[in-house]
Design an enzyme around this catalytic site. Structure first.
Site, PDB file in Angstrom:
ATOM      1  N   THR A   1       0.831  -1.206   0.000  1.00 54.36           N
ATOM      2  CA  THR A   1       0.000   0.000   0.000  1.00 54.36           C
ATOM      3  C   THR A   1       0.871   1.263   0.000  1.00 54.36           C
ATOM      4  OG1 THR A   1      -1.463  -1.274   1.443  1.00 54.36           O
ATOM      5  CG2 THR A   1      -1.994   1.055   1.150  1.00 54.36           C
ATOM      6  N   ILE A   2       1.896   1.251   0.828  1.00 53.33           N
ATOM      7  CA  ILE A   2       2.735   2.460   0.939  1.00 53.33           C
ATOM      8  C   ILE A   2       3.453   2.711  -0.390  1.00 53.33           C
ATOM      9  CG2 ILE A   2       4.756   3.442   2.117  1.00 53.33           C
ATOM     10  CD1 ILE A   2       3.852   1.868   4.648  1.00 53.33           C
TER      11      ILE A   2
ATOM     12  N   HIS B   1      -4.966  -9.790   9.268  1.00 49.71           N
ATOM     13  CA  HIS B   1      -3.973  -8.730   9.348  1.00 49.71           C
ATOM     14  C   HIS B   1      -3.921  -8.094  10.733  1.00 49.71           C
ATOM     15  CE1 HIS B   1      -1.967  -5.648   6.518  1.00 49.71           C
ATOM     16  NE2 HIS B   1      -1.477  -5.509   7.731  1.00 49.71           N
TER      17      HIS B   1
ATOM     18  N   GLU C   1      -8.988  -7.951   2.853  1.00 55.14           N
ATOM     19  CA  GLU C   1      -8.049  -7.548   3.915  1.00 55.14           C
ATOM     20  C   GLU C   1      -8.818  -7.373   5.212  1.00 55.14           C
ATOM     21  OE1 GLU C   1      -3.928  -6.431   2.781  1.00 55.14           O
ATOM     22  OE2 GLU C   1      -4.942  -6.317   4.697  1.00 55.14           O
TER      23      GLU C   1
ATOM     24  N   ARG D   1       0.169  -2.501  11.376  1.00 56.37           N
ATOM     25  CA  ARG D   1       1.454  -2.133  11.967  1.00 56.37           C
ATOM     26  C   ARG D   1       1.285  -1.129  13.101  1.00 56.37           C
ATOM     27  NH1 ARG D   1       5.766   0.531   8.090  1.00 56.37           N
ATOM     28  NH2 ARG D   1       5.317  -1.231   6.733  1.00 56.37           N
TER      29      ARG D   1
ATOM     30  N   LEU E   1     -10.845   0.011 -10.234  1.00 53.28           N
ATOM     31  CA  LEU E   1      -9.534  -0.235  -9.638  1.00 53.28           C
ATOM     32  C   LEU E   1      -9.033  -1.641  -9.946  1.00 53.28           C
ATOM     33  CD1 LEU E   1      -9.951   1.805  -6.347  1.00 53.28           C
ATOM     34  CD2 LEU E   1      -8.532   2.354  -8.321  1.00 53.28           C
TER      35      LEU E   1
ATOM     36  N   LYS F   1      -6.021  -2.255  -0.835  1.00 55.41           N
ATOM     37  CA  LYS F   1      -7.028  -2.129   0.228  1.00 55.41           C
ATOM     38  C   LYS F   1      -8.206  -1.267  -0.264  1.00 55.41           C
ATOM     39  CE  LYS F   1      -3.675  -2.709   4.008  1.00 55.41           C
ATOM     40  NZ  LYS F   1      -2.381  -2.840   3.300  1.00 55.41           N
TER      41      LYS F   1
ATOM     42  N   ASP G   1     -13.811   1.343  -2.513  1.00 55.00           N
ATOM     43  CA  ASP G   1     -14.898   1.753  -3.421  1.00 55.00           C
ATOM     44  C   ASP G   1     -14.350   1.646  -4.850  1.00 55.00           C
ATOM     45  OD1 ASP G   1     -17.338   2.680  -4.286  1.00 55.00           O
ATOM     46  OD2 ASP G   1     -17.007   4.763  -3.683  1.00 55.00           O
ATOM     47  N   ALA G   2     -15.214   1.823  -5.819  1.00 58.69           N
ATOM     48  CA  ALA G   2     -14.801   1.762  -7.235  1.00 58.69           C
ATOM     49  C   ALA G   2     -14.085   0.444  -7.539  1.00 58.69           C
ATOM     50  CB  ALA G   2     -13.908   2.962  -7.578  1.00 58.69           C
TER      51      ALA G   2
HETATM   52  C1  5RP Z   1       0.504  -2.959   5.920  1.00 51.60           C
HETATM   53  C2  5RP Z   1       0.664  -4.145   5.055  1.00 51.60           C
HETATM   54  C3  5RP Z   1       2.001  -4.807   4.998  1.00 51.60           C
HETATM   55  O1  5RP Z   1       2.367  -4.960   3.664  1.00 51.60           O
HETATM   56  C4  5RP Z   1       1.998  -6.161   5.666  1.00 51.60           C
HETATM   57  O2  5RP Z   1       1.518  -6.072   6.970  1.00 51.60           O
HETATM   58  C5  5RP Z   1       3.394  -6.768   5.733  1.00 51.60           C
HETATM   59  O3  5RP Z   1       4.297  -5.895   6.305  1.00 51.60           O
HETATM   60  P1  5RP Z   1       5.059  -6.118   7.710  1.00 51.60           P
HETATM   61  O4  5RP Z   1       5.559  -7.544   7.718  1.00 51.60           O
HETATM   62  O5  5RP Z   1       6.172  -5.122   7.658  1.00 51.60           O
HETATM   63  O6  5RP Z   1       4.047  -5.888   8.802  1.00 51.60           O
HETATM   64  O7  5RP Z   1      -0.237  -4.567   4.370  1.00 51.60           O
HETATM   65  O8  5RP Z   1      -0.815  -2.492   5.879  1.00 51.60           O
END
Ligand code: 5RP
Length: 217
Positions: free
Chosen positions: A36-37, A136, A112, A139, A72, A64, A67-68
């Site tokens: 994403t970054i 997930h 996600e 972070r 996308l 992530k 919408d659309a």
């Molecule tokens: C952040 C992510 C990261 O790509 C994913 O969590 C993996 O990164 P890390 O192992 O550094 O946490 O989707 O939103």
């Protein structure tokens, strides 16, 4: 249970830096993720460049999407992605639109999962035809102390029971893998543990050793 794959997440703020890590890790991972970054920094060209650099790998556009979904998904798959992520908070209509584009091209949508979602949501995604989800730990949540717990493992098992293939991510290191030994894992997604390592290929090998020791050859 099948042997989990290893996915490299590229959350760099420069495409050049991401591509340097891809050159180091390409032969040690199964899947490459335009994170994403990276995508917010570099745009669609990140996905295109990774497809060019890795013609034979599964490429994920981790957008992530909220919408659309149709537009996308077209953009992501036209740029060379095989899989695109949609955030669990998106309306079902967005999931349906994204999935329709993916299915028509032999590509896939991954849901996600962070924040608020329910098993009823998961059943609805599965009914639409979505096959994959990503469990997930964000972070920021990790930085504020969120640990993996029994509740996470129970929800992972429930998602598998619904029929979704599950990838796991969020600050994962090789030492974390035994926690998930009872889970049917599609892929472990690692960003910082691999890309931030002094010796990235050695860490990738540690992931593979753990995967083989726990899930077999
Ligand atoms: C952040 C992510 C990261 O790509 C994913 O969590 C993996 O990164 P890390 O192992 O550094 O946490 O989707 O939103």
């Amino acid at each position: 249970m099948s042997r989990p794959l290893l996915q490299l997440a590229l959350d760099h703020t420069s495409l050049q830096a991401a591509q340097r890590d891809v050159a180091l890790l390409h032969d040690h991972v199964d899947i490459i993720e335009a994170g994403t970054i990276l995508c917010l920094t570099e745009g669609l060209s990140a996905v295109r460049a990774l497809r060019q650099q890795c013609p034979d790998k599964i490429i994920v556009a981790d957008w992530k999407v909220a919408d659309a979904g149709e537009t996308l998904a077209q953009q992501a798959f036209d740029a060379g992605a095989n899989w695109m992520t949609i955030i669990c908070a998106a309306p079902l209509a967005t999931v349906e639109k994204g999935h329709a584009v993916a299915a028509a091209r032999g590509c896939e949508i991954q849901m996600e999962l962070f924040g608020n979602w329910t098993l009823d949501d998961a059943r609805a995604w599965h009914r639409v035809g979505v096959k994959q989800a990503i469990y997930h730990r964000g972070r920021d949540a990790q930085a504020s102390g969120q640990q993996w717990g029994e509740d996470d493992l129970a929800r992972m098992k429930a998602l598998s029971d619904i029929g979704l293939q599950l990838s796991i991510t969020g600050g994962i290191t090789p030492a974390d893998l035994p926690l998930f030994r009872e889970i049917n894992v599609k892929a472990f997604i690692a960003g910082r543990a691999l890309a931030g390592a002094a010796n990235p290929s050695q860490v990738a090998n540690e992931f593979h050793t753990q995967i083989r020791d726990i899930w077999g050859e």
